[in-house]
Design an enzyme around this catalytic site. Structure first.
Site, PDB file in Angstrom:
ATOM      1  N   ARG A  48       3.546  70.130  37.775  1.00 50.63           N
ATOM      2  CA  ARG A  48       3.636  71.102  38.903  1.00 50.63           C
ATOM      3  C   ARG A  48       4.344  70.383  40.196  1.00 50.63           C
ATOM      4  NH1 ARG A  48       2.686  75.420  36.731  1.00 50.63           N
ATOM      5  NH2 ARG A  48       2.571  76.420  38.894  1.00 50.63           N
ATOM      6  N   HIS A  82      10.259  60.175  35.354  1.00 47.58           N
ATOM      7  CA  HIS A  82      11.129  61.321  34.912  1.00 47.58           C
ATOM      8  C   HIS A  82      12.034  60.798  33.643  1.00 47.58           C
ATOM      9  CE1 HIS A  82      13.296  65.020  34.699  1.00 47.58           C
ATOM     10  NE2 HIS A  82      14.494  64.397  34.796  1.00 47.58           N
ATOM     11  N   ASP A 112      12.177  66.421  41.372  1.00 50.58           N
ATOM     12  CA  ASP A 112      12.718  64.949  40.660  1.00 50.58           C
ATOM     13  C   ASP A 112      13.697  64.386  41.737  1.00 50.58           C
ATOM     14  OD1 ASP A 112      11.233  65.419  38.585  1.00 50.58           O
ATOM     15  OD2 ASP A 112      12.737  66.724  37.603  1.00 50.58           O
TER      16      ASP A 112
END
Ligand code: GRF
Length: 207
Positions: A93, A111, A147
């Site tokens: 989220r 990531h 990100d």
């Protein structure tokens, strides 16, 4: 004896990065303690691991909440655990100001690409399809954009000619499991500052 820095780990699924952080703590590579594990999904497999380890767990479902409402609910749940660092580990989220402003520069994410390439979902497949010859993983500070925050640490892995998206993802995941604990250890125990977008670590000699 000084008390160990406190981590709150946010997950949504499998929780292999949570397990890697815990393994690093057990093996003395990461000097921290897991104060709580919080999931937005009640069925996250990582919650079973957390319960088995005896960590406090909480579920803050996003269902029916706006991004801002969910972030506000998360803040109320996380604050009492007094985290020094909040580690997103497969947390799916986006966080909003009620959360990010409460913990400025104290939220990190992992990531599975070399950011800024391939942000968002299915990063390993994005990299595979693009045809890059190297990919990897990125640990970064979290801001309000996807990100996007300043980069803490990256690891590079090769993309091989006989790779599939799955074999590439597995190689990247193995790198994640080494990189995330190392980055968290460095953030917690080595002085650092932010210059523009750069996270700059101070060497011990110049402290
Ligand atoms: C990892 O690939 C991580 O980089 C991404 O989501 C995945 C989570 O895996 N953000 P796990 O739940 O830690 O096993």
């Amino acid at each position: 004896m000084t008390s160990l820095p406190r981590l709150v780990v946010l997950i949504s699924g499998r929780g292999s990065n949570l397990q890697a952080l815990v393994a690093a703590i057990r093996q003395g590579r990461l000097h921290a303690t897991v104060a709580a594990v919080v999931s937005n999904r009640p069925d996250a497999a990582g919650l079973h691991f957390a319960v088995a380890q005896g960590f406090p767990t909480r579920v803050v479902s996003h269902v029916g909440l706006s991004r801002t409402e969910h972030s506000a609910a998360l803040r109320e749940v996380v604050l009492p655990f007094e985290p020094d660092l909040i580690c997103l580990a497969g947390f799916m989220r986006l966080l909003a100001p009620p959360f990010t402003r409460t913990f400025p520069n104290r939220i990190v994410n992992i990531h599975p690409s070399l950011l800024p390439a391939f942000p968002g979902l299915d990063a390993q497949r994005q990299a595979f399809d693009y045809g890059v010859k190297v990919s990897g993983c990125t640990v970064h500070l979290v801001d309000d954009d996807l990100d996007h925050g300043p980069i803490v640490m990256q690891s590079v892995v090769p993309v091989l000619d006989d790779d599939t998206p799955e074999t590439l993802a597995a190689r990247i995941l193995a790198a994640e499991h080494k990189t995330y604990p190392a980055a968290v250890e460095q953030l917690l125990h080595q002085p650092w500052r932010i210059e523009g977008r750069r996270v700059v670590f101070q060497s011990y000699q110049s402290v």
